[in-house]
Design an enzyme around this catalytic site. Structure first.
Site, mmCIF file in Angstrom:
data_model
loop_
_atom_site.group_PDB
_atom_site.id
_atom_site.type_symbol
_atom_site.label_atom_id
_atom_site.label_comp_id
_atom_site.label_asym_id
_atom_site.label_seq_id
_atom_site.Cartn_x
_atom_site.Cartn_y
_atom_site.Cartn_z
ATOM 1 N N LYS A 61 31.434 -12.429 -59.554
ATOM 2 C CA LYS A 61 30.940 -13.735 -59.772
ATOM 3 C C LYS A 61 29.529 -13.983 -59.244
ATOM 4 C CE LYS A 61 31.214 -17.624 -57.532
ATOM 5 N NZ LYS A 61 29.936 -18.261 -58.138
ATOM 6 N N GLU A 119 28.190 -10.111 -45.924
ATOM 7 C CA GLU A 119 26.621 -10.168 -45.638
ATOM 8 C C GLU A 119 26.025 -11.412 -45.727
ATOM 9 O OE1 GLU A 119 23.244 -10.559 -45.621
ATOM 10 O OE2 GLU A 119 22.768 -9.633 -47.512
ATOM 11 N N CYS A 137 17.908 -13.709 -46.841
ATOM 12 C CA CYS A 137 18.781 -13.745 -45.725
ATOM 13 C C CYS A 137 17.942 -13.147 -44.575
ATOM 14 C CB CYS A 137 19.974 -13.174 -46.017
ATOM 15 S SG CYS A 137 19.688 -11.485 -46.782
ATOM 16 N N GLU A 166 19.292 -21.924 -40.472
ATOM 17 C CA GLU A 166 18.702 -21.087 -41.476
ATOM 18 C C GLU A 166 17.938 -22.011 -42.260
ATOM 19 O OE1 GLU A 166 21.436 -18.534 -43.612
ATOM 20 O OE2 GLU A 166 19.941 -17.072 -43.817
HETATM 21 P P1 NAI Z 1 26.844 -20.213 -50.526
HETATM 22 O O1 NAI Z 1 27.342 -19.544 -49.530
HETATM 23 O O2 NAI Z 1 27.701 -21.274 -51.052
HETATM 24 O O3 NAI Z 1 27.055 -19.538 -52.200
HETATM 25 C C1 NAI Z 1 26.881 -18.026 -52.072
HETATM 26 C C2 NAI Z 1 28.136 -17.474 -53.217
HETATM 27 O O4 NAI Z 1 29.297 -17.869 -52.932
HETATM 28 C C3 NAI Z 1 27.814 -18.478 -54.535
HETATM 29 O O5 NAI Z 1 28.205 -17.303 -55.648
HETATM 30 C C4 NAI Z 1 28.989 -19.434 -54.601
HETATM 31 O O6 NAI Z 1 29.487 -19.897 -55.598
HETATM 32 C C5 NAI Z 1 30.024 -18.620 -53.638
HETATM 33 N N1 NAI Z 1 30.875 -19.495 -52.942
HETATM 34 C C6 NAI Z 1 30.914 -20.851 -52.515
HETATM 35 N N2 NAI Z 1 31.900 -21.335 -52.012
HETATM 36 C C7 NAI Z 1 32.728 -20.231 -51.943
HETATM 37 C C8 NAI Z 1 34.222 -20.160 -51.429
HETATM 38 N N3 NAI Z 1 34.726 -20.979 -50.745
HETATM 39 N N4 NAI Z 1 34.675 -19.077 -51.708
HETATM 40 C C9 NAI Z 1 34.379 -18.264 -52.311
HETATM 41 N N5 NAI Z 1 32.783 -18.104 -52.766
HETATM 42 C C10 NAI Z 1 32.450 -19.189 -52.579
HETATM 43 O O7 NAI Z 1 25.561 -20.673 -50.445
HETATM 44 P P2 NAI Z 1 24.466 -21.776 -50.947
HETATM 45 O O8 NAI Z 1 25.623 -23.274 -50.867
HETATM 46 O O9 NAI Z 1 24.235 -21.498 -52.352
HETATM 47 O O10 NAI Z 1 23.479 -21.997 -50.031
HETATM 48 C C11 NAI Z 1 23.539 -22.731 -49.050
HETATM 49 C C12 NAI Z 1 22.886 -21.879 -47.662
HETATM 50 O O11 NAI Z 1 23.548 -20.585 -47.556
HETATM 51 C C13 NAI Z 1 21.605 -21.685 -47.879
HETATM 52 O O12 NAI Z 1 20.767 -22.738 -47.649
HETATM 53 C C14 NAI Z 1 21.294 -20.576 -47.141
HETATM 54 O O13 NAI Z 1 21.123 -21.082 -45.796
HETATM 55 C C15 NAI Z 1 22.515 -19.786 -47.103
HETATM 56 N N6 NAI Z 1 22.637 -18.422 -47.842
HETATM 57 C C16 NAI Z 1 22.350 -17.242 -47.634
HETATM 58 C C17 NAI Z 1 22.266 -16.380 -48.519
HETATM 59 C C18 NAI Z 1 22.164 -14.954 -47.833
HETATM 60 O O14 NAI Z 1 21.684 -13.997 -48.631
HETATM 61 N N7 NAI Z 1 22.521 -14.830 -46.810
HETATM 62 C C19 NAI Z 1 22.509 -16.665 -49.720
HETATM 63 C C20 NAI Z 1 22.643 -17.743 -50.261
HETATM 64 C C21 NAI Z 1 22.632 -18.834 -49.364
#
Ligand code: NAI
Length: 785
Positions: free
Chosen positions: A190, A263, A297, A394
């Site tokens: 996804k 990760e 990240c 972050e």
């Molecule tokens: P997120 O963690 O919500 O999104 C990442 C993925 O997880 C997306 O594909 C999303 O649809 C999915 N997702 C969301 N809720 C889920 C759930 N309950 N169960 C399974 N999958 C789920 O990140 P978001 O909201 O886009 O960004 C928020 C913050 O997260 C950012 O500002 C940043 O600080 C951090 N982040 C960190 C990343 C990294 O690579 N470490 C990447 C993206 C965001």
């Protein structure tokens, strides 16, 4: 339009936009996208738009995946699994090569599509993201080719549910799909809701090359779709994204037997020593925090500068900042593109504003930002107290904090002053200093005089709350190879497992052995905090009493284990000497231990003791031999993959084989430099408490092994929830495993719940235990150029 004279005066670049006609034509022709399931695109039902964050214009509509869609995709992946996993590695390799070639053929197309959907500068998608995608598939085609030889006997995990973020959409897809397919798994992936388009273009590549249907399935949607995938009938969940969602996934998968890799986020230090090449370090900051608008990240988001050079460094950094160009991501001379989505832009603004309100000073690039679209001028913040929100959270935008330090020790302290542990970047011309700091920082990736370099050949992944598991290289392949997690088999003595401890006063002669085994904490025997003991019964009734430990005892034991940190810094040779000594001392007491097990009624006492002694010699032998690797990465670096101890590991031991089970888990953990808090077999803890004297006479430093007897699951719960415990191994019931995995979500410690096994058989010892006892730190050191 500026005049020629003006251009010559400013030496400014003119606009050089990359053409987007082909991509726009493709988007128009496709119209609305369905999911890619079982080798075909579905007819979309409910949809949502994906927009260009630089302009706000809608690019396409994509389907919002429902539970039904996810189930259909998982079913297709399940059906494809036998055929795909049974293909000889060489055949799978051919498919991966075909994907790599097709990605390469479409590099320009995919770069433009990625830039449109995500907002990242075309320079980055063209020169970094997409070439790395191709590299990843080529590299992993190689692993498929060599699988049988390099991982003898390994089997794929099964159907993998993979959830990726929006910051490197196609690259994260490659990181997930390439190793999974190479190992023989099938996948349902996804993509993030902000950036689904390159994943859909990738699905077209799969269709075009004729990849067997069901091997790769792409379901688009938001967090709800992601949650549905986590809850579906998959064998493994691989997630990259926020720590918050990672924690929710850890809880949701607890007790399901699904394998999990996470990760997550980071707040990585970027440490500049006084003797660093300052211009190089300034350029490093550009790549650390202004690359990809800081939405990385492992971004070097906390700049730590040695005091003496701080002023010079800040002056040069400001000068460099002033030269960055923020604007149209498709323009080839743009440095900073658009933030992925208005939601993310609002989040960045909010955190930065709060940071300013708490006293931090923002230094931002001046100049006009585009009038519309999601743009945020890059910058850095000074005057930041450690408790300021911007020091802890972050930001995930193009803003770093900058603070100073005086001594290397202080640098290490500041660098490690975070819940995270993803990456670190160290700048110094003194190799002794740089490598000393590299050893001391708690991070899964360390770059020396470099930052944000990635390669398919090296593992990537974090310590602490940055998650667990590695992606890339041999380390990453392992995560897709161990087969489905076997369900725990009930222990052979379930009645004894469940027997409630019997509180009793210290023995007054009613027990055949007039002694209560105490706890063992910090190298000394300690009375349990509550003052209670419980009866231990053998074949012919009560054979003794053991201390009934409680939460406080566990906390004391963890503290003692922490204090014994020197064990982790001792050389493998030193640890080997202690373990040999321990093995010899155990051998000297063979008869005594055999008598003890006989009285306990264990099935084969003499064999169990003999196997325990051999096990001690085996891990003594391994202590200085289980070592790391130097990865062949594609830049001029030696990438040192160093297995490091976790720190404090909590171990709840099995009831079966009370001596051998205990030693099979505790010995590999300490051989690798960990300290342990162990809960011995609840039904028969005396085999373990008899070891106190063996430990005392073997020069094992106090605090390396701590033993708390009592109700296993209750004590394991405290250990699993303890923030200073870095990993938790639990051997017991399915309910207990579920509890441990759920409790571990607090600090996201790695858990391992090995199913009950024949501890005297080949599955009772080996490299797998040592792999479990270590986490790999990849250190990139410049080499040869
Ligand atoms: P997120 O963690 O919500 O999104 C990442 C993925 O997880 C997306 O594909 C999303 O649809 C999915 N997702 C969301 N809720 C889920 C759930 N309950 N169960 C399974 N999958 C789920 O990140 P978001 O909201 O886009 O960004 C928020 C913050 O997260 C950012 O500002 C940043 O600080 C951090 N982040 C960190 C990343 C990294 O690579 N470490 C990447 C993206 C965001």
């Amino acid at each position: 339009m500026p005049t020629v004279t003006e251009i010559l005066e400013t030496m400014d670049y003119g606009p050089a936009p990359e053409a987007s006609g082909e991509v726009m034509g493709w988007l128009k022709a496709r119209g609305t996208f369905g999911h890619y399931i079982d080798g075909a695109f579905t007819k979309p039902a409910k949809t949502f738009p994906s927009a260009d964050p630089a302009t706000g214009a809608e690019l396409a509509k994509v389907a919002q995946g429902s539970e039904k869609d996810v189930a259909a995709a998982v079913k297709a992946a399940r059906a494809a699994l036998p055929g795909w996993s049974k293909l000889p590695g060489h055949e799978r390799a051919k498919w991966l090569y075909a994907i790599a070639r097709h990605v390469q053929k479409r590099e320009r197309f995919l770069s433009v599509l990625e830039t449109l959907d995500n907002g990242k500068p075309i320079r980055e998608s063209r020169d970094i993201d997409i070439p790395l995608v191709a590299r990843h598939f080529y590299h992993h085609a190689g692993w498929a080719e060599m699988l049988e030889e390099e991982f003898p006997g390994a089997v794929p995990v099964g159907v993998c549910g993979q959830i990726i973020p929006w910051n490197f959409p196609l690259l994260m897809l490659a990181w997930k799909i390439a190793p999974a397919l190479a190992a023989g798994n099938t996948v349902v992936l996804k993509p993030a809701e902000y950036t689904p388009l390159t994943a859909l273009a990738f699905a077209e590549i799969c269709a075009e090359i004729g990849l067997p249907k069901g091997v790769v399935n792409i379901v688009t949607g938001d967090g709800e779709t992601g949650a549905a995938l986590v809850g579906a009938e998959v064998d493994k969940v691989a997630f990259t994204g926020s720590t918050e969602v990672g924690r929710a996934i850890r809880k949701a998968t607890a007790g399901t037997g699904k394998k999990l890799t996470l990760e997550l986020g980071g707040k990585s230090p970027f440490v500049v020593f006084a003797d660093a090449d300052l211009d190089g370090a300034v350029e490093g900051v550009v790549d650390a925090i202004w690359f990809n608008q800081g939405q990385v990240c492992c971004a070097g988001s906390r700049i730590l500068v040695q005091e003496g050079i701080a002023e010079t460094f800040v002056t040069r950094l400001r000068a460099r900042l002033a030269k960055l160009r923020t604007g149209d991501p498709l323009d080839k001379s743009t440095d900073i593109g658009a933030i992925v989505d208005p939601v993310q832009l609002a989040r960045i603004r909010d955190i930065v504003a709060k940071g300013e309100a708490e006293g931090a000073v923002l230094h931002q690039a001046e100049g006009q930002l585009p009038a519309t679209g999601c743009f945020f001028a890059p910058g850095f913040m000074t005057n930041v107290a450690p408790a300021n929100i911007v020091s802890e959270v972050e930001i995930f935008g193009p803003v770093a904090t900058l603070t100073t330090f005086r001594t290397p020790d202080e640098a290490v302290e500041l660098a490690n002053n975070t819940r995270y542990g993803l990456a670190a970047s160290i700048w110094s011309e003194n190799i002794n200093l740089a490598l000393d700091i590299a050893a001391k920082v708690k991070a899964g990736v360390v770059w020396v005089n470099a930052t944000n370099i990635f390669d398919a050949g090296a593992g990537f992944g974090g310590y602490r709350e940055s998650g667990f598991g590695r992606e890339g290289g041999r380390e990453g392949m392992r995560e897709y190879l161990s087969g489905p997690v076997p369900r725990a088999k009930p222990e052979t003595a379930p009645a004894r497992l469940d027997a409630a401890p019997v509180p009793g006063a210290p023995s007054t002669g009613t027990a055949p052995i007039d002694r209560t085994a105490k706890l063992y904490i910090g190298g000394a025997q300690k009375r349990p905090d509550g003052g209670y003991s419980y009866a231990v019964t053998g074949k012919s009734g009560q054979i003794g009493l053991a201390g009934l430990g409680n939460r406080k005892d566990i906390r004391n034991a963890v503290e003692a284990a922490h204090k014994a940190g020197g064990w982790g810094r001792a050389t493998g040779h030193n640890r080997a000497q202690v373990l040999y000594y321990l093995a010899e001392n155990l051998a000297a007491r063979e008869a005594e231990f055999t008598r003890r097990l006989k009285s306990a009624g264990t099935p084969k006492p003499a064999e169990e003791v003999a196997a325990s002694i051999r096990r001690a010699f085996y891990y003594a032998a391994q202590a200085d031999k289980f070592d790391g690797a130097v990865h062949a990465t594609k830049s001029a670096h030696v990438t040192l993959a160093m297995p490091e101890p976790f720190g404090v590991i909590g171990i709840a031991c099995p009831n079966d084989a009370p001596l051998l089970g205990f030693l099979s888990l505790v010995l590999p953990a300490i051989a690798m430099g960990n300290r342990v808090v162990a809960i011995p077999a609840q039904a028969m803890p005396l085999a373990a408490t008899d070891l106190y004297q063996v430990f005392d006479t073997s020069d094992l430093p106090g605090g390396v092994v701590n033993i708390v007897t009592g109700a296993r699951d209750e004590l394991a719960k405290t250990l699993a929830g303890h923030d200073d415990v870095a990993a938790m191994w639990y051997c017991g019931s399915e309910d207990g495993a579920r509890m441990v995995e759920a409790e571990s979500a607090g600090n996201l410690k790695l858990t391992w719940c090995p199913p009950n096994r024949d501890w005297s058989g080949p599955g009772g010892q080996g490299r797998d235990f040592l792999l479990r006892a270590t986490q790999v730190k990849n250190i990139w050191v410049p080499y040869g150029e």
